[in-house]
Design a protein around this motif. Structure first.
Motif, PDB file in Angstrom:
ATOM      1  N   LEU A   5       2.100   6.164   4.055  1.00 30.19           N
ATOM      2  CA  LEU A   5       1.498   5.800   2.770  1.00 30.19           C
ATOM      3  C   LEU A   5       1.282   4.294   2.712  1.00 30.19           C
ATOM      4  N   LEU A   6       2.317   3.543   3.137  1.00 30.38           N
ATOM      5  CA  LEU A   6       2.208   2.086   3.164  1.00 30.38           C
ATOM      6  C   LEU A   6       1.058   1.660   4.060  1.00 30.38           C
ATOM      7  N   PHE A   7       0.912   2.369   5.179  1.00 31.61           N
ATOM      8  CA  PHE A   7      -0.146   2.004   6.127  1.00 31.61           C
ATOM      9  C   PHE A   7      -1.520   2.150   5.490  1.00 31.61           C
ATOM     10  N   LEU A   8      -1.712   3.247   4.739  1.00 32.01           N
ATOM     11  CA  LEU A   8      -3.016   3.455   4.108  1.00 32.01           C
ATOM     12  C   LEU A   8      -3.361   2.281   3.210  1.00 32.01           C
ATOM     13  N   LEU A   9      -2.357   1.792   2.471  1.00 31.37           N
ATOM     14  CA  LEU A   9      -2.587   0.642   1.594  1.00 31.37           C
ATOM     15  C   LEU A   9      -2.793  -0.619   2.409  1.00 31.37           C
ATOM     16  N   ALA A  10      -1.905  -0.809   3.390  1.00 31.86           N
ATOM     17  CA  ALA A  10      -1.914  -2.066   4.131  1.00 31.86           C
ATOM     18  C   ALA A  10      -3.164  -2.190   4.991  1.00 31.86           C
ATOM     19  N   ALA A  11      -3.723  -1.047   5.442  1.00 36.83           N
ATOM     20  CA  ALA A  11      -4.906  -1.114   6.296  1.00 36.83           C
ATOM     21  C   ALA A  11      -6.059  -1.781   5.556  1.00 36.83           C
ATOM     22  N   GLY A  12      -6.282  -1.335   4.307  1.00 35.66           N
ATOM     23  CA  GLY A  12      -7.355  -1.942   3.524  1.00 35.66           C
ATOM     24  C   GLY A  12      -7.080  -3.415   3.274  1.00 35.66           C
ATOM     25  N   LEU A  13      -5.832  -3.701   2.946  1.00 40.84           N
ATOM     26  CA  LEU A  13      -5.460  -5.082   2.610  1.00 40.84           C
ATOM     27  C   LEU A  13      -5.620  -5.997   3.818  1.00 40.84           C
ATOM     28  N   VAL A  25      -6.811 -13.311  -0.265  1.00 40.41           N
ATOM     29  CA  VAL A  25      -5.575 -12.710  -0.760  1.00 40.41           C
ATOM     30  C   VAL A  25      -5.933 -11.852  -1.952  1.00 40.41           C
ATOM     31  N   ASN A  26      -5.735 -10.559  -1.842  1.00 34.77           N
ATOM     32  CA  ASN A  26      -6.113  -9.685  -2.940  1.00 34.77           C
ATOM     33  C   ASN A  26      -4.880  -9.016  -3.533  1.00 34.77           C
ATOM     34  N   LEU A  27      -4.327  -9.604  -4.580  1.00 30.56           N
ATOM     35  CA  LEU A  27      -3.155  -9.004  -5.222  1.00 30.56           C
ATOM     36  C   LEU A  27      -3.523  -7.726  -5.965  1.00 30.56           C
TER      37      LEU A  27
END
Lengths: 372, 306
Positions: free
Chosen positions: B18-26, B36-38
């Motif tokens: 799940l973290l990866f899905l978020l982190a990939a886009g970031l 930097v996109n908070l």
């Protein structure tokens, strides 16, 4: 329309001195209007202004975007709270311990984080402050994530009674003025020149022969210690410590205060803290959804008003600022007369206006041919 | 004991994916646009809310999920177009501040539209049960489905970035933005596409996390910080690094949460051990990050050309 530099700073200085004088009259006003909440609010404002002044030293003058300054608020506050829990209320134990602990923490955090730069510095200060946050969360002996109530305030002997609210307020005010004076002396000293030089070009400073890291670390520790003092005051003010003091959004709020007021200017953080917290107070009296307005407002300030309030004063935009403040209080008056029916549509309207302004600006920006 | 460890490893893997899905886009947004996109955590939250609402409307988990993805993507593209586009050229401080403002806005918007109480996403009967993945080890079907979906997405992303023309442009953009623009690629369109892709992944993570934890205001804020940790450990702009770091972080945190209470419980009373273990397992991740930054300042798998 350019204002001479000497006049530029003198306008800002005059406004700041007026503001400080007005702040000194707050306990009087609270007495006259029989509104004790006024004093509570302004005590908070003055304490957070002190924290913002400390952040400005590294963020504004040093160019170090620390996203973890709230950690030191926590360290200062927890020092007071933990000592109080063990029955040590004496000021000459509590305050030196609070200052020493925040100096120690800022030394450690600074040593680790100053090795990195740019985006990594933002991230590592954030991560280290999260460490402090979880440390407070895990401190089960001191309330864990529920926090801890401080039963008795710091005892200064017969010198000053912190439970007497106006006295406590004046102590905070005096410390704020002192911190402003010391910052002024510091940034105009040789030390401050090196720090500011490293902000604009750290390689050149290093090449000239200054140990940039050591200067930055010193500034970081000074800022952390002053912020720890603000944390100690905040804990005393609320008689309560909790991990929420250290949450990363608090660090974000502090950066907002500094930038809103004007980075790297002496009185910027003062303007920023006062307007941030006053805005929060007034907007949240309109509607509980006040951040719906405040968020876009923040985006607009970043896009349009670089240099913040201090910069606007310097560019001779004092009139515009006054107009904004006037409009704000006009709206506030409308709200007081018509009540809450207006709150949510009003907030939505403001938000829409902000968005339209943003898009309009973007269009104009695109037309004038922005280069990638 | 081995089974227990394996089960906790799977839980960690699931959180890590799940973290990866978020982190990939970031990390793509970081790597290509140096931005930097908070507000990425807000897109995750909004994705979860969209899913909750659409599942309620359509009465079907699959249909709700299918509707929530483009909704999340649209929201991301709109945010990029309205607010973020003019921030690319600014310094990091401006980006941090403006996107911090967006977090406040989105949290409040969600509270206004969806109410302050959380929402739950109902699971379909097919996914609600348990399956026996190993003899003697039943495991919730839904968590297993998350792992499968996460691995699928990781594979898809890998193929996209390594094997397609779009992926080639993305990699080129990450190592030299100006050059790609000079060669005649519409870099603005590329940015918007990448941002839309990242938003869709964030929405996917949000809607998958929804049924496990309740959908609530601010659910993106803490996850966001973890994602930053992940991309800093993995190396900015590196999908592979993000994958390894995300799984590492997920497993480390889950293992800490599962086994530290027992270890601490041998010399503390249970409630104290629980509080301390939770704090310690959260801290482990940040200690790992600090360690990586000290030893390898550019992360484990730094993207080439930076």
């Amino acid at each position: 329309m350019s204002v001479p530099a000497s006049l530029r700073s003198s306008v800002s200085t005059a406004v700041a001195l007026l503001l400080l004088a007005a702040l000194a009259l707050v306990p009087l006003a609270a007495e006259v209007f029989e509104d004790p909440f006024l004093l509570t609010l302004f005590t908070r404002i003055v304490i957070l202004a002190l924290a913002a002044v400390s952040l400005n030293l590294i963020l504004g003058y040093g160019g170090l975007v620390s996203f973890g300054h709230a950690a030191f608020i926590g360290v200062g506050g927890y020092s007071i709270g933990i000592l109080a829990k063990h029955g040590m209320y004496a000021a000459w134990i509590q305050w030196p311990v609070a200052l020493l602990m925040s100096a120690l923490f800022s030394l450690l955090i600074g040593l680790l984080s100053l090795r990195t730069r740019g985006i990594f510095f933002i991230m590592i200060t954030l991560a280290l402050s999260q460490l402090v946050y979880y440390l407070a969360n895990g401190a089960y002996a001191y309330g864990g994530d529920d926090g801890l109530t401080i039963l008795k305030r710091t005892d200064f002997g017969g010198l000053i009674n912190l439970s007497h609210r106006p006295s406590f307020y004046y102590l905070c005010w005096a410390l704020l003025v002192l911190s402003l004076f010391l910052t002024h002396r510091l940034v105009n000293s040789r030390f401050g020149m090196v720090l500011r030089g490293a902000k604009s070009n750290d390689r050149r400073m290093a090449a000239i022969g200054f140990p940039v890291l050591r200067y930055r670390l010193t500034a970081f520790v000074i800022a952390g210690t002053v912020c720890g003092l603000a944390g100690a005051l905040l804990a005393t003010h609320t008689d309560f410590i909790s991990p929420a003091m250290i949450h990363w959004t608090r660090s974000g709020d502090m950066i907002v205060m500094v930038v809103l007021g004007g980075m790297g200017s002496l009185f910027g953080p003062l303007f920023g803290a006062v307007s941030f917290l006053a805005l929060e107070e007034i907007l949240s009296s309109y509607t509980e959804y006040w951040k719906l307005v405040f968020g876009p407002l923040l985006v607009l300030v970043v896009l349009f008003a670089r240099g913040g309030i201090d910069g606007a004063l310097g560019r001779g935009h004092g009139g515009i600022l006054l107009g904004i403040i006037g409009g704000f209080f006009l709206l506030h008056g409308v709200h007081l007369v018509y009540g809450d029916d207006w709150a949510i549509p009003g907030a939505l309207l403001l938000g829409c206006v902000a968005l339209v302004g943003l898009v309009h600006w973007l269009r104009r920006h695109a037309k004038s041919g922005d280069k990638p | 004991m081995t089974l227990l460890i394996f089960e906790q490893f799977l839980n960690g893997l699931q959180i890590g994916l799940l973290l990866f899905l978020l982190a990939a886009g970031l990390t793509l947004v970081f790597g290509i646009m140096d931005m930097v996109n908070l507000a990425h955590g807000s897109l995750y939250m909004m994705g979860a809310y969209f899913a909750a609402v659409f599942v309620q409307w359509t009465d079907s988990f699959v249909l709700g999920a299918i509707l929530a993805l483009p909704a999340g993507m649209l929201l991301g593209v709109a945010t990029e177009y309205v607010a973020l586009r003019s921030l690319y050229a600014r310094d990091h401080l401006d980006q941090v501040l403006a996107t911090f403002g967006l977090i406040l806005f989105f949290n409040e918007l969600a509270r206004l539209i969806f109410g302050a109480g959380g929402m739950a996403i109902e699971l379909p009967a097919l996914l609600a049960g348990q399956i026996e993945i190993l003899p003697g080890l039943p495991y919730p079907t839904y968590r297993f489905a998350i792992i499968a979906a996460g691995l699928l997405c990781a594979g898809f992303l890998f193929l996209l970035v390594q094997k397609t023309r779009l992926g080639m442009l993305i990699r080129a953009g990450a190592s030299n933005r100006e050059m790609v623009g000079a060669l005649g690629v519409d870099i603005k369109l590329l940015f918007t596409l990448v941002f839309g892709l990242g938003s869709a992944l964030a929405a996917l993570a949000g809607l998958m996390a929804g049924p496990i934890s309740t959908v609530q205001i601010g659910m993106g804020d803490n996850v966001l910080i973890l994602c930053f940790v992940v991309i800093v450990i993995g190396g900015l702009g590196s999908i592979r690094g993000a994958f390894v770091a995300a799984v590492l972080v997920g497993v480390l945190e889950t293992m800490g949460r599962a086994f530290l209470p027992n270890i601490l419980g041998s010399f503390l009373n249970p409630s104290e051990a629980g509080t301390l273990a939770q704090a310690l397992s959260s801290m482990l991740v940040y200690i790992l990050m600090a360690g990586v930054l000290v030893l390898r300042p550019a992360g484990l798998f730094p993207a080439p050309g930076r």
